[in-house]
Scaffold this active site. Structure first.
Site, short mmCIF file in Angstrom:
data_model
loop_
_atom_site.label_atom_id
_atom_site.label_comp_id
_atom_site.label_asym_id
_atom_site.label_seq_id
_atom_site.Cartn_x
_atom_site.Cartn_y
_atom_site.Cartn_z
N THR A 116 16.24 -24.28 -51.78
CA THR A 116 16.98 -24.09 -50.51
C THR A 116 15.55 -23.38 -49.59
O THR A 116 14.63 -23.17 -49.43
CB THR A 116 18.44 -23.74 -50.29
OG1 THR A 116 18.97 -24.67 -52.10
CG2 THR A 116 19.35 -24.28 -48.98
N ASN A 126 19.54 -28.68 -53.49
CA ASN A 126 19.35 -27.85 -54.91
C ASN A 126 18.20 -27.47 -55.04
O ASN A 126 17.80 -26.91 -54.59
CB ASN A 126 20.04 -29.18 -55.35
CG ASN A 126 20.93 -28.10 -56.51
OD1 ASN A 126 20.94 -26.60 -56.12
ND2 ASN A 126 21.69 -28.67 -57.56
N GLU A 182 22.05 -32.71 -56.21
CA GLU A 182 23.06 -31.59 -55.75
C GLU A 182 24.68 -31.67 -56.00
O GLU A 182 25.38 -31.41 -56.33
CB GLU A 182 22.84 -31.76 -53.70
CG GLU A 182 23.72 -30.62 -52.96
CD GLU A 182 22.52 -29.28 -52.63
OE1 GLU A 182 22.40 -28.78 -52.93
OE2 GLU A 182 21.46 -30.10 -52.12
N1 GLY Z 1 22.80 -26.14 -53.36
C1 GLY Z 1 22.33 -24.65 -52.82
C2 GLY Z 1 24.13 -24.29 -52.45
O1 GLY Z 1 24.86 -25.63 -51.74
O2 GLY Z 1 24.00 -23.95 -52.05
#
Ligand code: GLY
Length: 557
Positions: free
Chosen positions: A367, A387, A406
């Site tokens: 991220t 992700n 994700e």
């Molecule tokens: N994939 C990390 C988040 O959405 O928090």
């Protein structure tokens, strides 16, 4: 991949001169990559506003941090427009394809099939980032998308030199990248890990970005790009349809708000848990005078607040378009007072007495985040993601677009843990067209004198990092200090305080143990916070980029 002396020349041309800045307003930008920060200032210099700059920074990050975010992923953009005090959260989170179902990652015995929600196209949800960029530009920007996307297109076309972070994360995901030849051809150097400062060019991604720039959402969600996406996803075992792409829509949502000791908090609600966890933890802590407490008691109480807020996350949070979230209760100061009354000053509450089971957590470095504010107070906090590092590891043929993984942020079954060890219930189970629960926490904090914009990557630890930064702001410290705060984290399950080197001293660890806390030092520092600050009276700006990452924070005149 090229390795050549020309890299220096390209670096000079791609590192847009930071002297050429907006004449009109001073602006602070902090992002996870110098080229993304430069892209923001390039667009401001062309007459763009902070929202155009946000489009440019988002798109640039998609190119120069292909391991963190991208057109194949999703994002949240939290906006504030000063002239009418308008605030909105653009929810560009990915959605499950319509053929997804709650058992899709389970075997016949109902056990989770290893890696199925992490690697390859079956782990990929329908991207929201391209639609978010189009909407942000059209609705709030001054410049056309074709202008704001130019720096990103240039970076993809001419290339940029890859840094340590790229190499580290590429190595971490090497196995899955080798598995997909299209991905390997882009990111590896003849099948091997490239050298540091090698030039990464992404001509297919440049074309896909150009399609988006010229045709708007049709340039991605229908037509030739969409055809390529659907065809190659299905060829490799995925379940996307053209209708999944065509029907994808971002949602404008009301941000969640709270007040902690006079500090106004504005943050992300569903489909993220981030702002709710942050505000609930702060509401619990509001009943104490932390400034008068010793460090050990402070850390114990902050941990207990995290435990309770993350517990509620696992019980109640998910996509509000699919479930009823008791938001009023979770954000209520009275409810927090009730939770506070279960906290003892001398003892930890074992999470197993609350509910659930203990599972181990894997670590993630994924991220990305950027923060922007101008001297009028217009601002954007944005956290963007595919992700895990390099998402699913799968690039759709001929598009240059690396797809997210994700789908792993859903819970495969009630009580299951995801890649970050977060425990979940039915609120966040897989359903067709649903958004998976996120931890992303792009946030504004406002005191009598200052406005802060901040956020960070870091999976489940995102909200606790923003919490520690908010407490540091309330103590009177500035962005340089928030991004440096040594971090510790508790997420209810596993029942352990994870901490960075230096965050808990040896005597503190001993005392915490005697109070019933388990602690575990993480192997590497985590997070990559990007923060900016405006002093409302003097109009002075500050910006800071986490020293744990490779970002750049700039205040331009
Ligand atoms: N994939 C990390 C988040 O959405 O928090």
């Amino acid at each position: 991949m090229l390795r050549a002396a020309q890299i220096v020349v390209i670096l000079l041309t791609t590192s847009f001169s930071l002297q050429v800045l907006s004449e009109e307003h001073k602006v602070a930008i902090a992002s996870a990559h110098p080229l993304a920060t430069a892209a923001g200032f390039e667009i401001l210099a062309k007459g763009g506003n902070v929202f155009d700059a946000a489009v440019a920074v988002s798109a640039a990050l998609a190119v120069v941090e292909p391991f963190s975010s991208g057109l194949g992923g999703g994002a949240y953009w939290l906006l504030h427009r000063e002239k009418d005090a308008f605030e909105v959260l653009i929810d560009g989170r990915e959605k499950a394809p319509m053929a997804a179902h709650k058992n899709m990652y389970l075997d016949k015995e109902g056990k989770v099939i290893d890696k199925l929600s992490l690697d390859g196209p079956l782990s990929a949800a329908i991207p929201g980032m391209p639609a978010g960029l189009v909407h942000l530009s059209k609705q709030y920007g001054k410049l056309p998308l074709s202008e704001s996307l130019l720096p990103a297109i240039r970076y993809a076309q001419t290339g940029f030199a890859v840094g340590e972070r790229y190499l580290k994360l590429l190595k971490f995901r090497e196995a899955v990248i080798h598995h997909y030849p299209e991905t390997a051809a882009i990111f590896l150097d003849k099948g091997k890990l490239p050298e540091r400062f090698s030039l990464l060019r992404q001509p297919d991604l440049a074309k896909t970005l150009s399609n988006l720039a010229n045709s708007g959402r049709e340039g991605f969600y229908s037509g030739s790009t969409a055809d390529k996406l659907v065809e190659s996803v299905n060829k490799a075992g995925g379940i996307w349809t053209k209708n999944d792409l065509e029907s994808y829509q971002i949602i404008e949502r009301k941000p969640v708000t709270g007040v902690y000791k006079g500090l106004k908090i504005t943050s992300t609600g569903s489909s993220s848990s981030g702002g709710v966890v942050l505000i609930e933890a702060l509401n619990i802590l509001a009943g104490y005078d932390l400034s008068k407490m010793d460090e050990l008691t402070r850390k114990h109480l902050i941990t207990e607040a995290m435990r309770r807020a993350y517990h509620d996350r696992s019980l109640y949070l998910g996509d509000e378009d699919f479930i009823n979230i008791p938001l009023k209760r979770l954000l209520s100061e009275d409810y927090a007072a009730g939770l506070r009354s279960s906290i003892r000053l001398d003892k930890a509450l074992p999470s197993e007495l609350m509910s659930g089971q203990i599972e181990l957590q894997t670590e993630g470095l994924n991220t990305t985040h950027f923060s922007i504010i101008d001297d009028e107070g217009n601002r954007v906090a944005s956290t963007l993601s595919i992700n895990f590092p390099f998402g699913s590891g799968f690039v759709a043929e001929g598009t240059g677009v690396i797809l997210n993984n994700e789908m792993d942020d859903f819970d495969s079954y009630p009580g299951a843990t995801n890649g970050y060890g977060l425990i979940g219930g039915i609120a966040n189970c897989i359903e067709p067209g649903k958004r998976m629960l996120s931890s992303m926490t792009p946030t504004f904090l406002e005191s009598d004198t200052d406005i802060a914009v901040l956020g960070t990557p870091g999976g489940s630890r995102i909200s606790s990092m923003v919490l520690l930064a908010a407490l540091d702001f309330e103590k009177g410290n500035g962005p340089e200090s928030w991004v440096k705060v040594p971090r510790y984290h508790h997420q209810f399950m596993p029942d352990v305080i994870e901490y960075e080197e230096g965050a808990l001293s040896e005597p503190e660890l001993t005392s915490l143990k005697s109070m019933g806390h388990q602690s575990k030092k993480v192997r590497y520092p985590y997070g990559d916070m990007q923060a900016v600050l405006l002093n409302k009276k003097t109009k002075s700006l500050l910006a800071a980029s986490d020293q744990r990452g490779e970002g750049r924070a700039v205040v331009g005149k």
